[in-house]
Design a protein around this motif. Structure first.
Motif, PDB file in Angstrom:
ATOM      1  N   TRP A 169      35.865  41.306  37.042  1.00 42.89           N
ATOM      2  CA  TRP A 169      36.587  40.512  36.052  1.00 42.89           C
ATOM      3  C   TRP A 169      35.646  40.098  34.921  1.00 42.89           C
ATOM      4  O   TRP A 169      34.453  39.859  35.142  1.00 42.89           O
ATOM      5  N   HIS A 170      36.211  40.024  33.721  1.00 41.96           N
ATOM      6  CA  HIS A 170      35.457  39.576  32.544  1.00 41.96           C
ATOM      7  C   HIS A 170      35.388  38.054  32.580  1.00 41.96           C
ATOM      8  O   HIS A 170      36.305  37.366  32.158  1.00 41.96           O
ATOM      9  N   GLY A 202      30.791  36.760  29.305  1.00 45.70           N
ATOM     10  CA  GLY A 202      30.617  37.863  28.366  1.00 45.70           C
ATOM     11  C   GLY A 202      29.179  38.278  28.150  1.00 45.70           C
ATOM     12  O   GLY A 202      28.867  39.471  28.102  1.00 45.70           O
ATOM     13  N   MET A 237      27.957  40.155  31.152  1.00 51.89           N
ATOM     14  CA  MET A 237      28.651  41.442  31.210  1.00 51.89           C
ATOM     15  C   MET A 237      28.107  42.424  30.179  1.00 51.89           C
ATOM     16  O   MET A 237      28.074  43.632  30.422  1.00 51.89           O
ATOM     17  N   ILE A 258      38.147  46.667  34.324  1.00 53.40           N
ATOM     18  CA  ILE A 258      38.281  45.287  33.875  1.00 53.40           C
ATOM     19  C   ILE A 258      39.769  44.924  33.850  1.00 53.40           C
ATOM     20  O   ILE A 258      40.527  45.451  33.028  1.00 53.40           O
ATOM     21  N   LEU A 275      38.792  43.535  27.822  1.00 51.17           N
ATOM     22  CA  LEU A 275      37.534  43.678  27.089  1.00 51.17           C
ATOM     23  C   LEU A 275      37.342  42.595  26.036  1.00 51.17           C
ATOM     24  O   LEU A 275      36.211  42.359  25.599  1.00 51.17           O
ATOM     25  N   ARG A 289      35.288  43.633  23.099  1.00 51.55           N
ATOM     26  CA  ARG A 289      33.875  43.998  23.268  1.00 51.55           C
ATOM     27  C   ARG A 289      33.700  45.512  23.256  1.00 51.55           C
ATOM     28  O   ARG A 289      34.565  46.255  23.716  1.00 51.55           O
ATOM     29  N   TRP A 324      32.295  48.085  25.011  1.00 51.44           N
ATOM     30  CA  TRP A 324      31.749  48.488  26.305  1.00 51.44           C
ATOM     31  C   TRP A 324      32.264  49.891  26.620  1.00 51.44           C
ATOM     32  O   TRP A 324      33.315  50.043  27.266  1.00 51.44           O
ATOM     33  N   GLU A 351      39.950  48.945  30.602  1.00 51.41           N
ATOM     34  CA  GLU A 351      40.941  47.933  30.950  1.00 51.41           C
ATOM     35  C   GLU A 351      41.967  48.511  31.916  1.00 51.41           C
ATOM     36  O   GLU A 351      42.476  49.621  31.712  1.00 51.41           O
TER      37      GLU A 351
END
Length: 329
Positions: A14-15, A18, A21, A33, A46, A49, A51, A56
């Motif tokens: 889980w986010h 931040g 992560m 995520i 996200l 973000r 990444w 997701e």
């Protein structure tokens, strides 16, 4: 840092934090995520973000996903994972628990939420946290923060202190928000972070303290690098990543001597004290002397790059991930 594609794992996480992560998801695995329509704390996704290896996953799609490892960060994620994925962490799917925080509600007598389990390794982000939590039967280890080097960006051309404090009004004394006014008497203090703009409200305004709200990491680093000193006010939080990022930038540090701060800011990198008069004098002195601030900031950067590099962080996490995902005997 290169990773073998043959050992690439699917990691459900889980986010939650931040900045942590940002470092974790560059480890070369497939990071799932969870996201939901409200984008609430259990479904942030996200959040914009960048990444590239993170994906997701809608809550109702988790049951159909291949999951090699669950990285838990909050107590209720044990139940959440079982309900959404149909797999119980530590039983049906390998899991580890990352503890980001200092003990609550009691300093030395707080049993950790997974302390009664011996099938989920408990990974602390600081030695201090592992020492203070009652870890029970859980196997424990420490993986300290790793920070992507933003570069030696420090200019210090703005004669003010910079601080990063999320939700200073809600978190209050925990993050030392009540101290900001006293530091503002010694030097201007620019504060960034979620909800920091609330410090400008007439009910909370203090002379010399200016709230700027939240910024993306790259913009925040540029703004901080212009400030002459980094100010760390927290009384009872874990080791804040922004403190380390400021040191990477080449900023000198003035910090309240609590939790892990005295152990990561050596004397040559700034001033750490529990005496407010000492801290106020250090803040005003460094703001007034740009050359001294630059010398001290360079020492801070040297220490941070030696102890909190991203490669070390990723290597330690890679060992944990592969060990947890290895077939049983």
């Amino acid at each position: 840092m290169a990773f073998s594609q043959t050992n690439r794992r699917s990691v459900l996480i889980w986010h939650v934090h931040g900045s942590w992560m940002d470092s974790f998801v560059v480890g070369g695995h497939r990071y799932l995520i969870p996201v939901d329509t409200p984008h609430d704390p259990d479904g942030r996704g996200l959040c914009g973000r960048d990444w590239p290896t993170a994906q997701e996953i809608r809550m109702d799609e988790l049951r159909d996903q291949d999951i090699d490892l669950v990285v838990l960060q909050r107590p209720h994620e044990l139940e959440l994972t079982a309900r959404l994925s149909g797999r119980r962490p530590g039983i049906d799917v390998p899991a580890v628990y990352v503890e980001h925080n200092t003990p609550r509600p009691f300093v030395v007598e707080s049993p950790h939420p997974i302390g009664e389990r011996d099938d989920i390794p408990l990974i602390h982000v600081t030695d201090y946290n592992r020492l203070m939590w009652d870890n029970g039967r859980a196997p424990t280890m420490v993986i300290t923060h790793g920070v992507a080097d933003p570069g030696h960006l420090y200019t210090g051309d703005v004669a003010a202190a910079g601080a990063v404090i999320d939700e200073p009004l809600r978190r209050g004394r925990t993050v030392g928000a009540d101290l900001l006014g006293q530091f503002g008497d010694a030097a201007t203090v620019d504060v960034w972070g979620i909800g920091a703009e609330g410090l400008n409200d007439p009910l909370h305004r203090r002379p010399g303290v200016i709230g700027h709200g939240s910024l993306p990491t790259d913009l925040l680093m540029k703004e901080l690098a212009h400030r002459r000193v980094y100010l760390h006010t927290a009384r009872w939080t874990s080791l804040d990543v922004p403190l380390l990022e400021a040191m990477f930038l080449g900023m000198p540090v003035v910090a309240v001597a609590s939790t892990m701060a005295p152990l990561v800011v050596p004397p040559e990198a700034g001033v750490v004290s529990a005496d407010l008069d000492t801290l106020r004098a250090a803040l005003s002195g460094l703001v007034a002397d740009r050359y001294l601030a630059e010398v001290v900031g360079t020492a801070a950067r040297d220490y941070a790059t030696e102890h909190f590099g991203l490669d070390r962080f990723l290597q330690e996490w890679e060992q944990v991930i592969q060990a947890q995902c290895a077939p049983g005997p």
